[in-house]
Design a protein around this motif. Structure first.
Motif, PDB file in Angstrom:
ATOM      1  N   SER A   1     -64.304  -6.605  48.764  1.00 20.97           N
ATOM      2  CA  SER A   1     -63.508  -5.461  48.318  1.00 20.97           C
ATOM      3  C   SER A   1     -63.142  -4.516  49.463  1.00 20.97           C
ATOM      4  N   PHE A   2     -63.782  -4.684  50.620  1.00 23.08           N
ATOM      5  CA  PHE A   2     -63.628  -3.736  51.720  1.00 23.08           C
ATOM      6  C   PHE A   2     -62.987  -4.361  52.955  1.00 23.08           C
ATOM      7  N   GLY A   3     -62.638  -5.632  52.862  1.00 22.91           N
ATOM      8  CA  GLY A   3     -62.003  -6.306  53.974  1.00 22.91           C
ATOM      9  C   GLY A   3     -62.539  -7.719  54.123  1.00 22.91           C
TER      10      GLY A   3
ATOM     11  N   ASP B   1     -70.265  -9.966  61.211  1.00 22.65           N
ATOM     12  CA  ASP B   1     -69.541  -8.892  61.893  1.00 22.65           C
ATOM     13  C   ASP B   1     -69.215  -7.831  60.836  1.00 22.65           C
ATOM     14  N   THR B   2     -69.816  -6.666  60.957  1.00 17.02           N
ATOM     15  CA  THR B   2     -69.634  -5.632  59.939  1.00 17.02           C
ATOM     16  C   THR B   2     -68.233  -5.049  60.007  1.00 17.02           C
ATOM     17  N   PRO B   3     -67.467  -5.042  58.914  1.00 12.17           N
ATOM     18  CA  PRO B   3     -66.168  -4.361  58.920  1.00 12.17           C
ATOM     19  C   PRO B   3     -66.341  -2.884  59.277  1.00 12.17           C
ATOM     20  N   GLY B   4     -65.476  -2.400  60.146  1.00  6.89           N
ATOM     21  CA  GLY B   4     -65.590  -1.030  60.618  1.00  6.89           C
ATOM     22  C   GLY B   4     -66.166  -0.931  62.005  1.00  6.89           C
TER      23      GLY B   4
ATOM     24  N   PRO C   1     -66.322  -3.153  66.005  1.00  8.04           N
ATOM     25  CA  PRO C   1     -65.576  -4.167  66.756  1.00  8.04           C
ATOM     26  C   PRO C   1     -66.177  -5.541  66.538  1.00  8.04           C
ATOM     27  N   GLY C   2     -65.374  -6.463  66.180  1.00  4.56           N
ATOM     28  CA  GLY C   2     -65.788  -7.820  65.877  1.00  4.56           C
ATOM     29  C   GLY C   2     -64.580  -8.521  65.289  1.00  4.56           C
ATOM     30  N   ARG C   3     -64.795  -9.660  64.683  1.00  4.29           N
ATOM     31  CA  ARG C   3     -63.662 -10.419  64.142  1.00  4.29           C
ATOM     32  C   ARG C   3     -63.444 -10.167  62.646  1.00  4.29           C
ATOM     33  N   SER C   4     -64.162  -9.228  62.073  1.00  2.47           N
ATOM     34  CA  SER C   4     -63.887  -8.835  60.693  1.00  2.47           C
ATOM     35  C   SER C   4     -62.667  -7.912  60.647  1.00  2.47           C
ATOM     36  N   VAL C   5     -62.084  -7.795  59.463  1.00  3.41           N
ATOM     37  CA  VAL C   5     -60.915  -6.927  59.269  1.00  3.41           C
ATOM     38  C   VAL C   5     -61.268  -5.872  58.235  1.00  3.41           C
TER      39      VAL C   5
END
Length: 324
Positions: free
Chosen positions: A47-49, A99-102, A104-108
């Protein structure tokens, strides 16, 4: 008509541009290559990315069936920070890093999730999408707050929780932010000075060229958009019934180690708490062999524990790596 750019949201973490992002990814890939071989990567929709997940696995087929480990990195970081830990941990059982959204990493990142209930929902949705019904959850720094928040709010999937010099126990003070600022400034110091500054600040990033480059590129590339988390109350900590392990650095500036060494086992039934010498905020980086071995031993013990009406295991308190 002129093109209209999409307004920049102030509550969503973002990269400055694609060029800086790709340079950061390349620096992170260099660190990931120093860890265990990555078995697979996948993107999970929540729900958050979109959450980017790495999976590591043991060579022993029998170990594949053991309860997996999930690693949650700290603020301003990504899964690459776990490279000193993935070889030993994934030799024992499956390992996932998020990789936590929010960050830097490859999450969106698409929707804010700094609020405690939203953070717990994000993690639970990620577990659900991966088919993880029971895990050993490990978090460092801000990731430590995420795992403590999870075990308080949604403990159903958790076999154990390990918090490494975590947020969530005390309000983040000025001394920690000052240390972060000085440490970042010190990464730009002349090469000859870096080992001395790394020892003085208890900051291994400064003297490791690959870590230093990765951190610098992340600061340049990404903007974090969330407040510091509020600590859990005594009552919230006292609600925890999952096997719980707290490891702190003796020179931590995020928590007061001696204070939490007394407080956490008093509030959390059966909790294990430990202070490690010769380290500050990164015990799993400064002493990976020791921390890996301690975590695996704790998880082995927790695998035989099931919550119920009987007594929980007794607390363990240790200082400087030796049982007190």
């Amino acid at each position: 008509m002129p093109d209209r750019k999409t307004p920049v949201r102030r509550d969503i973490g973002r990269y400055i541009n694609d060029t800086l992002r790709d340079r950061y990814f390349a620096a992170g890939d260099a660190l990931l290559a120093k860890g265990a071989p990555i078995r697979s990567e996948t993107d999970v929709e929540t729900s958050f990315g979109t959450t980017h997940v790495y999976r590591y696995g043991p060579d022993d087929p029998a170990a594949e069936s053991r309860t997996p480990i999930v690693l949650i990195h700290g603020s301003g970081s990504s899964s690459a920070m776990w490279y000193p830990n993935t070889p030993a941990l994934s030799a024992d059982r499956p390992v996932y890093t998020f990789d936590t959204p929010g960050d830097p990493g490859r999450s969106v990142h698409r929707e804010p999730m700094w609020q405690p209930e939203r953070a717990a929902q994000w993690m639970d949705e990620t577990f659900e999408a991966l088919g993880l019904d029971r895990v050993h959850l490990v978090g460092s720094s801000y990731g430590g707050w995420l795992v403590i928040n999870q075990v308080h709010r949604r403990p159903g999937r958790l076999a154990s929780v390990t918090a490494l010099d975590p947020g969530g126990l005390e309000k983040v003070g000025l001394r920690f932010f000052a240390w972060i600022f000085v440490s970042l400034f010190a990464t730009f110091a002349p090469r000859k000075l870096r080992p001395r500054l790394a020892a003085w600040l208890e900051q291994p990033v400064i003297s490791d060229d690959e870590l230093r480059t990765w951190i610098q590129k992340g600061v340049r590339a990404f903007r974090i958009r969330r407040p510091a988390p509020l600590p859990l109350t005594d009552a919230e900590l006292g609600s925890i019934r999952t096997p719980f392990y707290l490891i702190m650095g003796k020179r931590s500036l995020l928590v007061h180690p001696e204070r939490q060494l007394e407080r956490v086992p008093r509030l959390v039934p059966g909790a294990r708490a430990e202070i490690l010498a010769a380290t500050g905020h990164g015990p799993q980086i400064d002493h990976p062999s020791l921390v890996n071995a301690r975590m695996l031993s704790f998880m082995e013990e927790a695998d035989s524990f099931r919550p119920g009406p009987g007594p929980v295991p007794g607390p363990t308190v240790a200082r400087n790596g030796r049982e007190a």
